[in-house]
Design a protein around this motif. Structure first.
Motif, PDB file in Angstrom:
ATOM      1  N   GLY A   1       0.820  -1.210   0.000  1.00 56.55           N
ATOM      2  CA  GLY A   1       0.000   0.000   0.000  1.00 56.55           C
ATOM      3  C   GLY A   1       0.849   1.252   0.000  1.00 56.55           C
ATOM      4  O   GLY A   1       0.514   2.251  -0.644  1.00 56.55           O
ATOM      5  N   LEU A   2       1.963   1.224   0.719  1.00 61.32           N
ATOM      6  CA  LEU A   2       2.866   2.381   0.725  1.00 61.32           C
ATOM      7  C   LEU A   2       3.456   2.620  -0.654  1.00 61.32           C
ATOM      8  O   LEU A   2       3.507   3.751  -1.140  1.00 61.32           O
ATOM      9  N   VAL A   3       3.888   1.561  -1.328  1.00 61.25           N
ATOM     10  CA  VAL A   3       4.534   1.703  -2.641  1.00 61.25           C
ATOM     11  C   VAL A   3       3.536   2.152  -3.694  1.00 61.25           C
ATOM     12  O   VAL A   3       3.815   3.043  -4.507  1.00 61.25           O
ATOM     13  N   SER A   4       2.347   1.552  -3.703  1.00 60.37           N
ATOM     14  CA  SER A   4       1.376   1.825  -4.767  1.00 60.37           C
ATOM     15  C   SER A   4       0.613   3.133  -4.558  1.00 60.37           C
ATOM     16  O   SER A   4       0.247   3.814  -5.519  1.00 60.37           O
ATOM     17  N   GLU A   5       0.363   3.515  -3.297  1.00 59.77           N
ATOM     18  CA  GLU A   5      -0.458   4.686  -3.028  1.00 59.77           C
ATOM     19  C   GLU A   5       0.291   5.797  -2.290  1.00 59.77           C
ATOM     20  O   GLU A   5      -0.260   6.872  -2.071  1.00 59.77           O
TER      21      GLU A   5
ATOM     22  N   ASP B   1      10.185   6.377  -3.763  1.00 57.96           N
ATOM     23  CA  ASP B   1      11.521   5.906  -4.106  1.00 57.96           C
ATOM     24  C   ASP B   1      12.108   4.985  -3.036  1.00 57.96           C
ATOM     25  O   ASP B   1      12.956   4.148  -3.320  1.00 57.96           O
ATOM     26  N   ALA B   2      11.659   5.166  -1.809  1.00 58.76           N
ATOM     27  CA  ALA B   2      12.158   4.372  -0.687  1.00 58.76           C
ATOM     28  C   ALA B   2      11.196   4.569   0.475  1.00 58.76           C
ATOM     29  O   ALA B   2      10.152   5.216   0.336  1.00 58.76           O
ATOM     30  N   ALA B   3      11.532   3.985   1.622  1.00 58.02           N
ATOM     31  CA  ALA B   3      10.678   4.119   2.805  1.00 58.02           C
ATOM     32  C   ALA B   3      11.548   4.366   4.024  1.00 58.02           C
ATOM     33  O   ALA B   3      12.647   3.808   4.144  1.00 58.02           O
TER      34      ALA B   3
END
Length: 686
Positions: free
Chosen positions: A402-406, A441-443
Motif C-alpha cells: 500500500g505504501l509503494v502503490s499509493e 523511491d524508498a521508505a
C-alpha cells in the motif's frame, strides 16, 4: 632534290647574301609582327596580373610582401612594405603602409619579428608560427616564405589575426586551472585564498583580494599580494572605504588605468589610491537579486592599460569565485546539518531504518543495530525479510505494498528476529520517501522496541482473563439472588423505596455483567481464542430485530432501518448481534439531544455494507484512526461525560475482522458520525 630548298625560299628572299633586309617594306612587316607579339604578351600579362590581384584581394587573410633591410653585418634591422592586399589594414590596424618601414610605423615592434624575417630572407627556409605582436596588440597565425631573386631579400607573409581565438583559449585554460584548483575545496576562506593567488599570478598584478559584503561591511578574509606589500585583510565599513562604495554604485566593472590622471576618481579617492599604491586596478562588483554581495579587486602599483580580455577574465573570475564561495558555504552548512542529523539520529531511542522498494536496507542508525544485535554493515547487506518474523511476512508485505502503490504511510506492530534468534516486538511507523518526480523511491521506518510493553500487556490480559472468569461466577449468583428476591417480595407489603432500590441493584448487576463479558472477550481476542459459530444468514432479519431492541432503550431517538434485498453472508449470529447492539448504543449515547439514527444495509458487489448514522457530537479527525484501539476514549466535553472503558469498538472491529470484513468511521464534529462495516457475500461451494 629540286624541292629541298623551297622551305627557306620565302624566308630568305627578303634578305641579301649578307643577311640584311633587302627592302624597307620587309623591315616594316617584321616590326609590325614584333609589336603584335608584344601586345599579345602584354594582354596576357595584364590578364594574369588582374587574376592574381583578384585572388590576392579575395583572401580573408592578410597578405603582404616586404623587403627585409640589413645592416653591414647582415643583421636584419627593419623591413619595408612593398605590397599589401585589401584586408591588410583590417588585420593589422596599419594605414598606408606601402613604401614605409615597420620601425617607422611601430617603433616598439619587437626585435623577434625582424630577426625571424631576416632569417627567412637569407636562408629561403619558410616558417609557420603563432606569435604575439605587442606593438600591434594582436596575436597572429603566420606563414612567411621568400619570394623573387634571393638577392632582392623579399619575403611574402600570409597572416591572420587570431587574437580573439587566443583570448578565448587563454581564458578557457585559465578557467580550467581555476576549476581544477577549486574542485576539491570546501572551505570558503580556502576558496578565496586560491582564487586571489591564481588571478594575481595570471594577470601579473601586484595585489588581488575578494571582498564579501555583509551588513554594510566589506570583509576581506584572504588577499594575495606582492612580497613587499602589506596584507589588507580586514573588515572595512563601506562608509569608511569610499572606493568600494563607488564600485558598488557603478554596478559594472570599475577600471582605472592610472590613478594619477583618471577622471573617474575625485581628489579624495585619488589620494586614497595613491596611499594604498592602487595606481591601476580592475574592480568587479557582484550583484545578486539587486543587492551587492561581493567585489573582486585586482590592482597594480604602476599605471597599466587593462585590455578588454583581461577585464573579461576578471569578471569571469569574480562570478566563479562567488559561486565557489556560496557552494562551499552550502557544503559547510550541509556538512554541519548532516553531523547534527547523524548525532540526533544515532542518539535517538528509536531505531531508524531506510529501505528500498525491493526491501534492501539502505541506512540504519545505531539504535536499530542495538535492537537487533547486528553491526550496521551486516544489516546493509541483508534483505529486510531476514529480520522479520516469518509469521508476520504476509501482513508486513501487504502494508508495504500500500505504501509503494499509493504513497500511504502506515503504522504496524510486528516481530523482529535478533541476530542470536531472540524475538522482539516493535511498533514501526513507515513513511514513503518521494523522488523529484513525486514517485515513491524508498521508505523510512521509525522502530520502537515494545517487547516489554507487550509482555506487560500479556500479563494484563492474563490478569483480566483470570479476574473476569473468577468474577463471572459470583456475579452470576448475585444476579440470580436478586431475581429470586424480586420474585419473592410482595409488592403490596413492602415500601416503594425497597422495590426501587432492588430494581437499581439489578440494573447495576446487569451493567457489571456486561463489563465482565467485555473484558472476557478482550482477553479471548488477545489470546486469539475468540471463536465464531459461522452460518449463512440474512442480515436484514438480524438488523430489524436489533433496531427494535435499540428503540426500546430510548424515547428521544427515532431509529430507522433502511434495507434492500441482500445476499447471504457467513456470520456468527450472536457476535453480529453484539456488534449491532454496541453501534446502536453508541449512536444513542453520542447524540445526547436525541434525533434520528439511521441503520442502512446495501449490497455492493461482492460485499454487504451495514452503516449506522447519528447526528450527534461527531468525532475529531485526529481521533478517528484511534477510536478502534483498545481502551481508547474520545475526551470531548460535548459528549456529555458518557461512560465506558473504551472496549466496545475495539471488540466490534475484531469481530468483523474475524469475519474477513472491515470496519471504519466517517465523522464531522458537531454534525454526527457514520460507523459502517462490510462483510463478504457468501458463495456456496459446489
Amino acid at each position: 632534290m629540286g624541292n629541298k630548298g623551297t622551305g627557306n625560299e620565302s624566308a630568305n628572299r627578303n634578305e641579301g647574301t649578307d643577311g640584311l633586309p633587302v627592302s624597307l617594306e620587309s623591315c616594316l612587316l617584321d616590326l609590325r609582327q614584333a609589336e603584335e607579339t608584344i601586345r599579345q604578351q602584354q594582354r596576357l600579362l595584364y590578364q594574369s596580373e588582374a587574376q592574381h590581384n583578384l585572388l590576392f584581394d579575395s583572401l580573408d587573410e592578410g597578405f603582404c610582401t616586404v623587403e627585409v633591410l640589413f645592416d653591414n653585418a647582415d643583421q636584419s634591422i627593419d623591413y619595408r612594405f612593398l605590397k599589401v592586399n585589401g584586408v591588410f589594414e583590417a588585420q593589422t590596424g596599419i594605414e598606408n603602409p606601402l613604401g614605409r618601414t615597420m620601425r617607422e610605423i611601430a617603433p616598439e615592434h619587437e626585435q623577434y619579428w625582424f630577426e625571424m624575417l631576416g632569417r627567412i630572407a637569407l636562408t629561403g627556409k619558410s616558417q609557420r608560427l603563432e606569435h604575439w605582436a605587442n606593438a600591434l596588440g594582436r596575436f597572429y597565425d603566420i606563414y612567411a616564405f621568400r619570394v623573387g631573386d634571393p638577392m632582392d631579400r623579399q619575403v611574402a607573409i600570409l597572416f591572420k589575426d587570431i587574437t580573439e581565438r587566443k583570448r578565448q583559449e587563454e581564458l578557457q585554460a585559465y578557467l580550467l586551472r581555476l576549476n581544477d584548483a577549486l574542485r576539491s575545496l570546501s572551505d570558503p576562506i580556502q576558496v578565496q585564498d586560491v582564487v586571489t593567488h591564481l588571478a594575481m599570478k595570471h594577470l601579473g598584478a601586484d595585489r588581488c583580494y575578494y571582498c564579501e559584503i555583509e551588513e554594510g561591511n566589506a570583509i576581506i578574509r584572504r588577499d594575495a599580494f606582492r612580497a613587499d606589500l602589506p596584507s589588507v585583510a580586514n573588515v572595512y565599513p563601506l562608509s569608511d572605504f569610499p572606493i568600494l562604495s563607488t564600485v558598488i554604485n557603478a554596478g559594472h566593472p570599475f577600471v582605472v588605468f592610472d590613478a594619477h590622471t583618471t577622471e573617474l576618481l575625485d581628489d579624495g579617492l585619488r589620494q586614497l589610491c595613491l596611499q594604498t599604491q592602487a595606481i591601476s586596478f580592475v574592480d568587479i562588483p557582484i550583484i545578486k537579486d539587486d543587492s551587492p554581495c561581493g567585489i573582486l579587486c585586482i590592482t597594480c602599483c604602476e599605471p597599466r592599460k587593462w585590455r578588454k580580455e583581461e577585464i573579461e577574465l576578471a569578471r569571469e573570475t569574480a562570478e566563479r569565485t562567488w559561486i565557489a564561495v556560496e557552494q562551499a558555504r552550502a557544503a559547510e552548512a550541509l556538512r554541519e546539518s548532516e553531523e547534527n542529523y547523524r548525532a540526533i539520529v544515532n542518539q535517538s531511542i528509536a531505531g531508524i531504518l531506510k529501505i528500498g522498494l525491493e526491501g534492501n536496507m539502505l541506512f540504519t542508525n545505531d539504535q536499530f543495530c542495538r535492537m537487533l544485535g547486528y553491526e550496521g554493515a551486516e544489516l546493509l547487506a541483508m534483505h529486510v525479510n531476514r529480520i522479520v518474523y516469518p509469521e508476520d511476512h504476509e501482513r508486513n508485505a501487504a502494508a508495504f505494498h500500500g505504501l509503494v502503490s499509493e504513497g500511504r504511510a502506515y503504522e504496524i506492530e510486528k516481530r523482529f528476529v535478533r541476530k542470536e534468534g531472540a524475538i522482539i516486538w516493535v511498533n514501526n511507523h513507515v513513511s514513503p520517501i518521494f523522488n523529484n518526480k513525486g514517485e515513491v523511491d524508498a521508505a523510512a521506518i521509525v522502530s520502537i522496541d515494545i517487547t516489554r510493553q507487550k509482555e506487560l500487556e500479556r500479563q494484563k490480559d492474563e490478569f483480566i482473563g483470570i479476574a473476569s472468569h473468577e468474577l463471572k461466577t459470583p456475579i452470576t449468583s448475585i444476579k440470580a439472588y436478586g431475581q429470586i428476591l424480586a420474585a419473592m417480595i410482595d409488592q403490596s407489603s413492602v415500601p416503594p423505596t425497597f422495590t426501587q432500590l432492588l430494581t437499581k441493584m439489578n440494573a447495576q448487576i446487569d451493567r457489571l455483567i456486561k463489563l465482565i463479558y467485555s473484558l472476557l472477550n478482550t482477553s479471548r481476542i488477545a489470546g486469539n481464542q475468540l471463536t465464531l459459530q459461522l452460518e449463512p444468514i440474512d442480515l436484514n432479519g438480524l438488523l430489524e430485530e436489533h433496531v427494535r431492541q435499540g428503540q426500546l432503550t430510548t424515547s428521544r431517538h427515532r431509529i430507522t432501518f433502511i434495507g434492500e434485498k441482500l445476499p447471504s453472508v457467513m456470520a456468527d449470529v450472536e457476535r453480529m448481534g453484539q456488534v449491532m447492539d454496541n453501534l446502536i448504543s453508541n449512536a444513542i449515547k453520542y447524540a445526547p439531544k436525541g434525533g434520528d439514527v439511521i441503520v442502512r444495509a446495501e449490497s455492493r458487489g461482492g460485499w454487504v455494507r451495514v452503516s449506522i448514522r447519528d447526528f450527534g457530537v461527531g468525532i475529531p479527525k485526529e481521533a478517528q484512526e484511534k477510536i478502534f484501539d483498545r481502551f481508547y476514549r474520545v475526551n470531548d466535553a460535548s459528549a456529555g461525560g458518557t461512560s465506558g472503558i473504551g472496549l466496545g469498538l475495539y471488540i466490534c472491529r475484531e469481530i468483523i475482522s474475524r469475519h474477513q470484513g472491515q470496519m471504519a468511521v466517517e465523522s464531522i464534529p458537531d454534525e454526527g458520525s457514520t460507523f459502517y462495516f462490510e462483510l463478504p457475500v457468501y458463495t456456496e461451494r459446489q
